[in-house]
Design a protein around this motif. Structure first.
Motif, PDB file in Angstrom:
ATOM      1  N   ASP A 187       0.905  -1.334  -0.121  1.00 24.44           N
ATOM      2  CA  ASP A 187       0.061   0.156  -0.028  1.00 24.44           C
ATOM      3  C   ASP A 187       0.986   1.168  -0.025  1.00 24.44           C
ATOM      4  N   GLN A 190       0.576   4.076   1.316  1.00 26.91           N
ATOM      5  CA  GLN A 190       0.537   4.783   2.420  1.00 26.91           C
ATOM      6  C   GLN A 190       1.506   3.998   3.382  1.00 26.91           C
ATOM      7  N   GLU A 216       5.083   4.907   2.087  1.00 27.75           N
ATOM      8  CA  GLU A 216       5.665   6.029   2.614  1.00 27.75           C
ATOM      9  C   GLU A 216       6.207   6.172   4.105  1.00 27.75           C
ATOM     10  N   TRP A 217       5.472   5.430   4.709  1.00 26.87           N
ATOM     11  CA  TRP A 217       5.779   5.329   6.317  1.00 26.87           C
ATOM     12  C   TRP A 217       6.970   4.439   6.546  1.00 26.87           C
ATOM     13  N   PRO A 241       1.455   8.248  -2.583  1.00 26.79           N
ATOM     14  CA  PRO A 241       0.068   8.471  -1.761  1.00 26.79           C
ATOM     15  C   PRO A 241      -0.324   9.712  -1.339  1.00 26.79           C
TER      16      PRO A 241
END
Length: 408
Positions: free
Chosen positions: A3, A5, A8-9, A349
């Motif tokens: 995913d 998101q 990105e984390w 994202p």
């Protein structure tokens, strides 16, 4: 597929860890360099003590002593400063894999430089870094290693040659990053393969009642000295991925060389000062001149200006009579798939750095960023992945010129 998101984390957490461990490594390294150079020989010191220093920190006083070889009796516990280095390199390796290899199409591969597959970019990057360590190790262990100045000159030339090689296969951003990663690998590998093993051999000899080989200390000292002088240039190269004026210049390799010199002479200033050998203020003059020259090279060598001149002999009518509305259409068609409230580019994202270019108002607000990223340099779109044409860049440049004229 992960995913976007979550991806990105993961990227942010890896950066966080890398910065934290780098701070710990650089901090301990600078501290011990300062301590080693500031030790004073005083009357009444125990046998074998080369010097001592008194320090105050956090409300307490510390008496630091350095033994030439080791104390008469080895302590039960020794603190080894090594994991700061290892953790920095390991986290950096995962970070470069995550960003520059798994997202190679955005951050590493520029078809205008070399059309590579992502696995090829990864193989070249990792292979080049590992090969450079073998070369570095061979040079240090060769007869050249006995002459610190000559070895330094050869390593400087090698850094420039490697940087040039990286610019022939990667985009400028990735070339700078890989040059920095190469040097950082030398530094951390020196700790892992030379400095710590040599120290352990010395300890083992002392515990066994043998006299340690003095060569072990000299080898470790040579690598530690290299790490000292290379730290500041590595930090610059690692941070430069956010600033395209340096890495997008036609003189990018020369800029790297100037930064290496500037970082080295700054360290020379502090080394001399800490050792009470005077304050060579000329070091700052040399460093300032190098950085000023690097800035000048980035300005005269920026690809945007060159490519604008290399366009058609007569610019298209759209480029000559560009209006804000035409610039908006260009930017929205080439940039807003990522820089939007809801990006549609796979793996993105949120708008990078929070910069949105999906409305006329947002485009006008970020005019100066657009100037740097897409006109003065061609950093955006990354690797020109959306195939922004030269005439389209001229449209944006003409709007910015009109904007400048209207503000006078």
């Amino acid at each position: 597929m992960i995913d976007p998101q979550i991806s990105e984390w993961i990227s942010q957490i890896l950066r966080w860890i890398h910065v934290i461990t780098a701070i710990a490594w650089i901090g301990s390294s600078f501290y011990f360099i300062h301590l080693d150079l500031s030790l004073k020989k005083r009357e009444g010191l125990p046998q074998g003590v080369g010097g001592e220093a008194w320090q105050v920190h956090g409300g307490g006083f510390y008496n630091m002593r350095k033994y030439f070889v080791a104390p008469p009796e080895m302590p039960k516990e020794l603190t080894w400063f090594k994991w700061e280095s290892y953790s920095t390199w390991i986290s950096g390796f995962f970070l470069i894999v995550w960003i520059y290899y798994l997202h190679a199409d955005l951050y590493t591969i520029d078809p205008a430089v070399r059309a590579l597959e992502p696995w090829q970019a990864a193989a070249i990057g990792i292979g080049g870094i590992l090969l450079s360590w073998l070369v570095y190790e061979g040079l240090c262990r060769s007869p050249l290693g006995k002459n610190g100045v000559a070895l330094g000159v050869v390593l400087f030339v090698y850094i420039l040659a490697a940087a040039f090689a990286f610019t022939q296969v990667f985009n400028g951003r990735a070339a700078f990053l890989h040059t920095g990663a190469m040097i950082a690998t030398w530094m951390s590998a020196s700790v892992f393969f030379v400095i710590i093993p040599n120290q352990k051999k010395v300890v083992a000899d002392l515990l066994a009642g043998r006299s340690p080989d003095s060569r072990l200390g000299k080898e470790a000292k040579l690598r530690s000295t290299h790490n000292n002088y290379l730290t500041l240039p590595v930090i610059f190269l690692m941070l430069s991925n956010h600033y395209p004026l340096a890495w997008s210049s036609r003189y990018a390799v020369a800029i790297i060389g100037l930064v290496v010199i500037a970082g080295a002479v700054v360290r020379h200033f502090y080394n001399s000062r800490h050792a009470d050998k005077g304050s060579p203020w000329w070091s700052w003059g040399v460093a300032a001149a190098c950085i000023a020259l690097a800035v000048w090279l980035s300005i005269i060598g920026k690809p945007g200006e060159a490519n604008m001149a290399e366009g058609p002999a007569e610019a298209s009518p759209a480029a000559m009579t560009a209006s804000f509305d035409e610039a908006v259409l260009t930017i929205q068609s080439r940039c807003s798939m990522c820089h939007a409230a809801e990006p549609v580019w796979e793996g993105i994202p949120v708008a990078p750095k929070g910069v949105r270019l999906d409305t006329p108002e947002e485009i006008a607000r970020h005019a100066e960023l657009i100037r740097v990223q897409s006109v003065l340099t061609h950093a955006m779109p990354p690797n020109n992945i959306t195939e922004m044409t030269l005439d389209e860049r001229k449209v944006v440049a003409a709007w910015l010129a009109q904007k400048d004229a209207a503000s006078r």
